[in-house]
Write an enzyme that holds these catalytic residues in place. Structure first.
Site, PDB file in Angstrom:
ATOM      1  NE  ARG A 235      -4.213  -1.489  -0.016  1.00 37.95           N
ATOM      2  CZ  ARG A 235      -4.307  -2.537  -0.824  1.00 37.95           C
ATOM      3  NH1 ARG A 235      -3.292  -2.853  -1.608  1.00 37.95           N
ATOM      4  NH2 ARG A 235      -5.413  -3.263  -0.863  1.00 37.95           N
TER       5      ARG A 235
ATOM      6  CG  HIS B  49      -2.559  -1.006  -7.544  1.00 42.12           C
ATOM      7  ND1 HIS B  49      -3.141  -0.224  -6.579  1.00 42.12           N
ATOM      8  CD2 HIS B  49      -2.609  -2.281  -7.074  1.00 42.12           C
ATOM      9  CE1 HIS B  49      -3.525  -0.994  -5.558  1.00 42.12           C
ATOM     10  NE2 HIS B  49      -3.213  -2.243  -5.853  1.00 42.12           N
TER      11      HIS B  49
END
Length: 311
Positions: free
Chosen positions: A226, A274
């Protein structure tokens, strides 16, 4: 017959419909699945961050909300969510993350960028020979399902792997540490650091000026976890000073990463959008169907989120 609301985004429904129905049939479950249902009739909600569904209050008979992502930080704090919440841990997600981590570790361990980015006709046989894996310590920050799988895969290749988590974990293949002192020890020998801890208020800026200074000079950072786990300003300073030699980052505080962000132009940063690991409908459907079977049988759900810990 259980009634299942698919609230993970209309665009995902064509991908999930067939594998989800097949997985339920394999479990012997007849169910009604739809994109819209009267809230009071819903037994289960299949969910993804970004869903228009934000108020869970009307779903008075819902037995569980099942997130199709591993991360639940976007939903776990929702005050209207009183139903059990599960996160996604499936074979596809775990294997995909394992492959990304192993691939990126090997890239930096072997120094592959030298040969990939300098195809200029010069025969360079005098580049530094990399150490063997056994001489390249790796630290895995986070020993959940994904972190443990990736850490143990690296250990099987031959890397000495130290894994750190907030609470104690056990492994036959890697050294496990926990707590504040364990974090200092885990970072002190790490030539490559991989971040796979969940994002909570306690893990925000886990890598900051103080903790980055604990690393051996020239360490590499890999972040498929994250974005907020890293203090961006501190990392940029560490890259500029040479304390960190390279950072490969797949996740960011703001996504998409703004085009004027310093990471794009920094010569020691690799940005990926991502893509480290994606939930695959074919394998995720198996986990969802199993949890619905458990709910119907009155058994505990798999991968139920601990609200007090945030994951």
């Amino acid at each position: 017959m259980p009634r299942i609301l698919f609230a993970a985004g209309d665009s995902r429904w064509p991908t999930y419909e067939a594998p989800l129905k097949a997985a339920l049939a394999e479990k012997g479950i007849e169910a009604e699945i739809a994109l819209e249902m009267a809230p009071e009739t819903v037994d289960y909600i299949i969910y993804a961050p970004g869903s228009p569904l934000q108020d869970f209050t009307p779903f008075t008979n819902c037995k569980a909300v099942m997130n199709i992502w591993a991360g639940v930080e976007a939903i776990v704090g929702n005050p209207t969510l009183t139903q059990p919440l599960t996160r996604m841990v499936d074979h596809g997600l775990k294997q995909g993350m394992l492959e990304w981590v192993v691939g990126q570790v090997m890239r930096h361990h072997l120094g592959l960028d030298i040969h990939i980015t300098t195809q200029d006709g010069v025969w360079r046989h005098d580049t530094t020979v990399p150490p063997l894996a056994e001489d390249r310590p790796v630290t895995m920050l986070g020993l959940g399902e994904l972190g443990m799988a990736a850490g143990e895969a690296l250990a099987r290749i031959g890397f000495p792997v130290t894994g750190w988590s907030r609470s104690p974990k056990e492994s036959d293949l890697i050294t496990t540490l926990h707590g504040a002192e364990g974090l200092k020890q885990a970072l002190s020998t790490a030539q490559i650091v991989v971040l796979l801890v969940p994002f909570t208020p306690q893990t925000e800026n886990l890598l900051n000026a103080e903790t980055l200074a604990l690393l051996p000079e020239g360490a590499v950072i890999l972040n498929p976890g994250r974005g907020p786990l890293i203090d961006d300003s501190a990392l940029l300073a560490a890259l500029d000073s040479g304390q960190v030699s390279h950072a490969t980052l797949d996740v960011f505080r703001t996504e998409p990463l703004p085009e004027d962000h310093a990471y794009w132009a920094h010569p020691k940063v690799t940005v990926s959008p991502h893509i480290a690991s994606e939930t695959r409908a074919s394998t995720a459907a198996q986990v969802l169907a199993e949890n619905i079977r458990r709910g119907e049988a009155g058994e505990p759900f798999r991968f139920q989120v601990d609200r007090s810990r945030g994951y």
